[in-house]
Scaffold this motif. Structure first.
Motif: not given
Ligand code: SAH
Ligand code: SF4
Length: 352
Positions: A146-174
């Motif tokens: 939940d991006p909203r809950l993620y924002a509550q437990i991380h400081p400003e500037g941390c992005s849930w979308e970036r974390r999700r995109d990292c998972l996708r990029s790991l997948r692309r890299e095999g």
């Protein structure tokens, strides 16, 4: 899932999940050594004891030689694979350091020795370099879907979308991709946890590492939070339920019985296996670093990483009817099914 997570009698739920685990992965448990090689972190996650802002932490980084030696010792002690975990550092120096370590471990232990990384968010280029240097699995918990809950437990500037995109990029890299969440976060509902399982399914991940959220008094989220024996029991049960429902929903993924379970119950890892997990990760970090790498309060000390420890773990699991897979890479059956060449029209397992 909401019903199973909250109301189904625990014993019945766990029994059902264990039957799925047995059908999907047999009466076997994968073994990984985990090495916490540095607690230097540039991030400030509000729940984590080694967050940048915690000045009470003594920071360390093992040397290249120490990390390679620890990996080889694990290899010789019967581990077929290792997880290298640390705080998050995004820098050219750190990328090159990890790359050199990976090449040396791969050269010394050979291609059959598995290497998993858990080094946080990085660019696709960095993930590619590490993959080429010998890593083939990566653990990056989404922490909450939940991006909203993620924002509550991380400081400003941390992005849930970036974390999700990292998972996708790991997948692309095999990589075989692992993710997971903390269970029992402040403000988290059972519905959120059910959505987390749907997230794992949508992202088609290969491995799941989940555990109870355990407050750390030196963090903004954990400061002054009461933590009674009954809180611990309830948190432990919630984490077991998450493991069980994830196993029932996802079938053939690797699911770890994590150290945080053991922190709340001395037999937590074994109970995790009986609730559907199929991976155990003894901590082989030199105990001199244990106090420094304090993600949460009461984190257990290292298992020492000698052959004898593997044997005693194997003995405890055998008493439960489970065989510990020593000396194996322990790849995710889900990943293997996904990689099979003739998969058209045969979705291997989802939708059960
Ligand atoms: N820096 C990397 C890896 C180390 S942290 C990363 O963040 O991905 C590994 C995991 O420890 C985190 O993903 C988080 O889920 C868990 N963790 C941190 N603080 C915790 C706490 N207070 N209770 C339970 N788990 C915690
Ligand atoms: Fe750093 Fe990971 Fe802890 Fe966040 S959870 S502060 S990234 S070690």
């Amino acid at each position: 899932m909401v019903y199973l997570l909250s109301e189904e009698p625990l014993e019945r739920l766990v029994e059902r999940a264990y039957a799925v685990k047995t059908a999907e992965t047999g009466n076997t448990v994968s073994l990984r050594a985990i090495l916490e090689w540095s607690d230097i972190c540039s991030k400030n996650c509000l729940y984590c004891g080694i967050r940048r802002g915690n000045a009470a932490v003594r920071r360390y980084r093992m040397t290249e030689d120490e990390i390679v030696a620890a990996a080889l010792k694990a290899y010789e002690s019967g581990y077929g694979n290792i997880v290298l975990q640390s705080g998050e550092v995004e820098s050219d120096g750190n990328t090159a350091f990890v790359e050199r370590v990976l090449r040396r471990i791969a050269a010394a232990a050979g291609g059959s020795f598995g290497i998993t990384l858990s080094l946080g968010e990085q660019t696709g280029d960095v993930y590619r370099r590490w993959r080429e240097a010998g890593a083939h699995r990566y653990l990056l918990r989404i922490e909450t879907s939940d991006p909203r809950l993620y924002a509550q437990i991380h400081p400003e500037g941390c992005s849930w979308e970036r974390r999700r995109d990292c998972l996708r990029s790991l997948r692309r890299e095999g990589y075989q991709v692992g993710t997971g969440v903390m269970c029992g976060l402040p403000g988290q509902t059972v519905e959120d946890l059910a959505s987390d399982i749907l997230f794992f399914e949508e992202e088609d991940v290969d491995m799941i590492g989940m555990g109870p959220y355990i407050p750390h008094p030196g963090t903004p989220l954990g400061k002054g939070v009461p933590w009674t024996a009954s809180d611990r029991r309830a948190r432990f049960e919630l984490a077991l339920r998450m493991i069980a429902v994830t196993r029932i929903a996802l079938g053939d993924v690797n699911i770890a019985a994590t150290t945080a379970l053991q922190a709340l119950d001395p037999e937590g890892r074994e109970k995790g296996i009986l609730a559907g997990a199929n991976v155990i990760m003894p901590n082989i970090t030199d105990p001199v670093y244990n106090e420094s790498y304090g993600l949460y309060a009461g984190k257990p000390r290292s298992d020492t990483g000698t052959g004898e420890d593997v044997q005693s773990l194997a003995g405890r699991l055998e008493a439960l009817g489970e065989r510990l897979l020593c000396g194996e890479r322990g790849d995710s059956p889900h990943f293997k099914a996904r990689e099979r060449p003739c998969r058209a029209g045969t979705d291997s397992r989802r939708g059960k």
